[in-house]
Design a protein around this motif. Structure first.
Motif, PDB file in Angstrom:
ATOM      1  N   ALA A 229      -4.366  14.633  -3.027  1.00  0.00           N
ATOM      2  CA  ALA A 229      -5.324  14.241  -4.063  1.00  0.00           C
ATOM      3  C   ALA A 229      -4.657  13.221  -4.985  1.00  0.00           C
ATOM      4  CB  ALA A 229      -5.788  15.457  -4.862  1.00  0.00           C
ATOM      5  N   PRO A 230      -4.858  11.933  -4.737  1.00  0.00           N
ATOM      6  CA  PRO A 230      -4.285  10.923  -5.622  1.00  0.00           C
ATOM      7  C   PRO A 230      -5.004  10.882  -6.961  1.00  0.00           C
ATOM      8  CG  PRO A 230      -4.842  10.013  -3.459  1.00  0.00           C
ATOM      9  CD  PRO A 230      -5.526  11.336  -3.578  1.00  0.00           C
ATOM     10  N   GLY A 231      -4.266  10.476  -7.974  1.00  0.00           N
ATOM     11  CA  GLY A 231      -4.860  10.110  -9.249  1.00  0.00           C
ATOM     12  C   GLY A 231      -5.180   8.621  -9.229  1.00  0.00           C
ATOM     13  N   PRO A 232      -5.070   7.936 -10.367  1.00  0.00           N
ATOM     14  CA  PRO A 232      -5.335   6.494 -10.403  1.00  0.00           C
ATOM     15  C   PRO A 232      -4.210   5.719  -9.727  1.00  0.00           C
ATOM     16  CG  PRO A 232      -4.585   7.265 -12.552  1.00  0.00           C
ATOM     17  CD  PRO A 232      -4.759   8.486 -11.705  1.00  0.00           C
ATOM     18  N   ILE A 233      -4.500   5.098  -8.596  1.00  0.00           N
ATOM     19  CA  ILE A 233      -3.516   4.376  -7.806  1.00  0.00           C
ATOM     20  C   ILE A 233      -3.971   2.928  -7.653  1.00  0.00           C
ATOM     21  CG2 ILE A 233      -2.234   4.282  -5.627  1.00  0.00           C
ATOM     22  CD1 ILE A 233      -1.748   6.864  -7.214  1.00  0.00           C
ATOM     23  N   TRP A 234      -3.050   1.990  -7.862  1.00  0.00           N
ATOM     24  CA  TRP A 234      -3.380   0.566  -7.827  1.00  0.00           C
ATOM     25  C   TRP A 234      -3.452   0.078  -6.380  1.00  0.00           C
ATOM     26  CZ3 TRP A 234      -5.910  -2.668 -10.477  1.00  0.00           C
ATOM     27  CH2 TRP A 234      -5.780  -4.037 -10.287  1.00  0.00           C
ATOM     28  N   THR A 235      -4.670  -0.065  -5.878  1.00  0.00           N
ATOM     29  CA  THR A 235      -4.933  -0.553  -4.528  1.00  0.00           C
ATOM     30  C   THR A 235      -6.050  -1.588  -4.589  1.00  0.00           C
ATOM     31  OG1 THR A 235      -6.723   0.976  -3.939  1.00  0.00           O
ATOM     32  CG2 THR A 235      -4.447   1.809  -3.721  1.00  0.00           C
ATOM     33  N   PRO A 236      -6.304  -2.331  -3.510  1.00  0.00           N
ATOM     34  CA  PRO A 236      -7.414  -3.292  -3.512  1.00  0.00           C
ATOM     35  C   PRO A 236      -8.774  -2.660  -3.779  1.00  0.00           C
ATOM     36  CG  PRO A 236      -5.911  -3.798  -1.724  1.00  0.00           C
ATOM     37  CD  PRO A 236      -5.457  -2.482  -2.302  1.00  0.00           C
ATOM     38  N   LEU A 237      -8.902  -1.354  -3.565  1.00  0.00           N
ATOM     39  CA  LEU A 237     -10.167  -0.675  -3.841  1.00  0.00           C
ATOM     40  C   LEU A 237     -10.527  -0.732  -5.325  1.00  0.00           C
ATOM     41  CD1 LEU A 237     -12.445   1.158  -2.643  1.00  0.00           C
ATOM     42  CD2 LEU A 237     -10.980   3.111  -3.179  1.00  0.00           C
ATOM     43  N   ILE A 238      -9.519  -0.781  -6.184  1.00  0.00           N
ATOM     44  CA  ILE A 238      -9.768  -0.712  -7.626  1.00  0.00           C
ATOM     45  C   ILE A 238     -10.470  -1.969  -8.155  1.00  0.00           C
ATOM     46  CG2 ILE A 238      -8.708  -0.367  -9.894  1.00  0.00           C
ATOM     47  CD1 ILE A 238      -8.801   2.088  -7.905  1.00  0.00           C
ATOM     48  N   PRO A 239      -9.957  -3.178  -7.911  1.00  0.00           N
ATOM     49  CA  PRO A 239     -10.709  -4.349  -8.378  1.00  0.00           C
ATOM     50  C   PRO A 239     -12.029  -4.558  -7.645  1.00  0.00           C
ATOM     51  CG  PRO A 239      -8.757  -5.021  -7.157  1.00  0.00           C
ATOM     52  CD  PRO A 239      -8.641  -3.553  -7.370  1.00  0.00           C
ATOM     53  N   ALA A 240     -12.256  -3.823  -6.535  1.00  0.00           N
ATOM     54  CA  ALA A 240     -13.524  -3.918  -5.826  1.00  0.00           C
ATOM     55  C   ALA A 240     -14.497  -2.819  -6.230  1.00  0.00           C
ATOM     56  CB  ALA A 240     -13.270  -3.861  -4.315  1.00  0.00           C
ATOM     57  N   THR A 241     -14.134  -2.016  -7.246  1.00  0.00           N
ATOM     58  CA  THR A 241     -14.983  -0.904  -7.673  1.00  0.00           C
ATOM     59  C   THR A 241     -16.082  -1.351  -8.627  1.00  0.00           C
ATOM     60  OG1 THR A 241     -13.224   0.721  -7.348  1.00  0.00           O
ATOM     61  CG2 THR A 241     -14.935   1.310  -8.926  1.00  0.00           C
ATOM     62  N   GLY A 242     -15.869  -2.495  -9.314  1.00  0.00           N
ATOM     63  CA  GLY A 242     -16.881  -3.012 -10.229  1.00  0.00           C
ATOM     64  C   GLY A 242     -16.578  -2.759 -11.691  1.00  0.00           C
ATOM     65  N   TRP A 243     -15.344  -2.387 -12.023  1.00  0.00           N
ATOM     66  CA  TRP A 243     -14.974  -2.134 -13.409  1.00  0.00           C
ATOM     67  C   TRP A 243     -14.741  -3.435 -14.163  1.00  0.00           C
ATOM     68  CZ3 TRP A 243     -11.300   1.968 -11.112  1.00  0.00           C
ATOM     69  CH2 TRP A 243     -11.947   3.212 -11.062  1.00  0.00           C
ATOM     70  N   ALA A 260      -0.746   3.944 -14.157  1.00  0.00           N
ATOM     71  CA  ALA A 260      -1.269   4.108 -12.802  1.00  0.00           C
ATOM     72  C   ALA A 260      -0.113   4.237 -11.820  1.00  0.00           C
ATOM     73  CB  ALA A 260      -2.138   2.912 -12.431  1.00  0.00           C
ATOM     74  N   GLY A 261      -0.390   4.862 -10.691  1.00  0.00           N
ATOM     75  CA  GLY A 261       0.596   4.965  -9.632  1.00  0.00           C
ATOM     76  C   GLY A 261       0.471   3.811  -8.650  1.00  0.00           C
ATOM     77  N   GLN A 262       1.482   3.691  -7.811  1.00  0.00           N
ATOM     78  CA  GLN A 262       1.484   2.693  -6.743  1.00  0.00           C
ATOM     79  C   GLN A 262       1.389   3.406  -5.398  1.00  0.00           C
ATOM     80  OE1 GLN A 262       1.487  -0.664  -6.813  1.00  0.00           O
ATOM     81  NE2 GLN A 262       1.486  -0.786  -9.052  1.00  0.00           N
ATOM     82  N   PRO A 263       0.819   2.743  -4.380  1.00  0.00           N
ATOM     83  CA  PRO A 263       0.697   3.396  -3.071  1.00  0.00           C
ATOM     84  C   PRO A 263       2.009   3.980  -2.556  1.00  0.00           C
ATOM     85  CG  PRO A 263      -0.564   1.364  -3.086  1.00  0.00           C
ATOM     86  CD  PRO A 263       0.185   1.405  -4.387  1.00  0.00           C
ATOM     87  N   ALA A 264       3.111   3.299  -2.816  1.00  0.00           N
ATOM     88  CA  ALA A 264       4.419   3.775  -2.346  1.00  0.00           C
ATOM     89  C   ALA A 264       4.741   5.158  -2.872  1.00  0.00           C
ATOM     90  CB  ALA A 264       5.507   2.793  -2.767  1.00  0.00           C
ATOM     91  N   GLU A 265       4.177   5.523  -4.023  1.00  0.00           N
ATOM     92  CA  GLU A 265       4.495   6.808  -4.631  1.00  0.00           C
ATOM     93  C   GLU A 265       3.750   7.969  -3.973  1.00  0.00           C
ATOM     94  OE1 GLU A 265       5.620   6.262  -9.121  1.00  0.00           O
ATOM     95  OE2 GLU A 265       3.837   5.027  -8.725  1.00  0.00           O
ATOM     96  N   LEU A 266       2.846   7.663  -3.050  1.00  0.00           N
ATOM     97  CA  LEU A 266       2.144   8.706  -2.306  1.00  0.00           C
ATOM     98  C   LEU A 266       2.719   8.933  -0.910  1.00  0.00           C
ATOM     99  CD1 LEU A 266      -0.671   7.221  -3.935  1.00  0.00           C
ATOM    100  CD2 LEU A 266      -1.263   9.514  -3.232  1.00  0.00           C
ATOM    101  N   ALA A 267       3.475   7.975  -0.418  1.00  0.00           N
ATOM    102  CA  ALA A 267       3.924   8.034   0.973  1.00  0.00           C
ATOM    103  C   ALA A 267       4.667   9.321   1.283  1.00  0.00           C
ATOM    104  CB  ALA A 267       4.800   6.822   1.290  1.00  0.00           C
ATOM    105  N   GLY A 268       5.533   9.747   0.380  1.00  0.00           N
ATOM    106  CA  GLY A 268       6.322  10.947   0.616  1.00  0.00           C
ATOM    107  C   GLY A 268       5.477  12.190   0.788  1.00  0.00           C
TER     108      GLY A 268
END
Length: 294
Positions: A229-243, A260-268
């Motif tokens: 369950a990620p929290g706020p993670i900076w991915t291309p989905l975010i600027p495409a969400t409409g905020w 915000a977190g980065q995708p790399a911080e979820l890999a583990g």
């Protein structure tokens, strides 16, 4: 502070994100600043040697971070992506192959039942089997108010996040061997839903129910089913969400770690759940939320 430790409040720190807009699906090339997928930092230790993974939504964001980590842990990787994300997919597979692992691109839309089903067989054929299924593909959009929720967008959210996930899981499930792992990308939104993401949050809550229910049945076959369950993670989905610009400037500021977190911080988290280290972990939802509670 010891020399080999870092302050989690300032790790990957960005002083807000600049205003920007993209159409769905978002693309890495147009996302500023660049998300960190662990390209230069993730170090593998052979924890997934010889495994075969299929990752939906694997071209960018969390999916790319997982693909990189899995390859560096010794797994071959197939990634599913929309046709318009081919450039992102190619970049991801280049990183996978740089580790001496097989990489497979599967272009299509998981809302299409035939496609979402056939990718399982295509992965098994190309990689010689399937041990790890990461159901990560997702769509979200912001709405101003509940009465402005359009049926077309509602259907896209539900069809992508739920039906697409179910189609692929259903196709893979009968032939998964003991020791296999299914991992779903849920969200903190399943537990702390935002009004502007009401339909997305509903699908994420349903995914949690899916994980808990399937884990009970799959356990009898030695298959583990879990979610991240990620929290706020900076991915291309975010600027495409409409905020708007203000929302992006403050993205992630409301977490206890203040960013915000980065995708790399979820890999583990995905590596752990796929590996033998998690042999007694099933039906779990692993929070990677910057301290937000589930």
């Amino acid at each position: 502070m010891a020399e080999n430790t870092t302050d989690p409040r300032s790790e990957h720190r960005e002083e807000g994100f600049p205003g920007q807009q993209q159409d769905q699906p978002g693309l890495t090339e147009h996302t500023r600043p660049d998300p960190d997928h662990g390209e230069d930092t993730y170090i593998g230790h052979g924890r997934l040697a010889g495994r075969r993974a299929l990752i939906t939504g694997g071209d960018s964001g969390i999916g790319r971070a997982v693909a990189i980590a899995y390859a560096r842990e010794g797994a071959d990787v197939a990634i599913v992506h929309m046709p318009e994300e081919q450039e992102d997919a190619d970049d991801t597979l280049e990183l996978v192959r740089a580790e001496g692992r097989q990489g497979l691109s599967l272009a299509g839309d998981v809302r299409d039942e035939a496609f979402a089903t056939e990718i399982v067989g295509r992965t098994r054929s190309a990689l010689g089997g399937l041990d790890i299924l990461v159901l990560n593909a997702a769509y979200q959009h912001d709405i101003e108010s509940f009465d402005s929720l359009s049926t077309d967008r509602l259907r896209r959210v539900f069809d992508t996040n739920l039906l697409g996930m179910l189609f692929t899981a259903r196709a893979a499930y009968p032939d998964l061997a003991p020791g296999s792992s299914i991992i779903v990308t849920a969200s903190v939104q399943a537990y702390e839903p935002s009004p502007g993401l009401i339909d997305y949050a509903m699908t994420k809550a349903a995914q949690v129910a899916f994980v808990k229910a399937l884990a009970e049945e799959a356990g009898e076959r030695g298959i583990r089913v879990n979610a991240v369950a990620p929290g706020p993670i900076w991915t291309p989905l975010i600027p495409a969400t409409g905020w708007d610009e203000e929302r992006l400037n403050t993205f992630g500021d409301d977490t206890p770690l203040g960013r915000a977190g980065q995708p790399a911080e979820l890999a583990g988290a995905y590596v752990y759940l796929a590996s033998g280290d998690a042999s007694y972990t099933s039906g779990a939802v692993l929070a990677v939320t910057g301290g937000k509670h589930l």
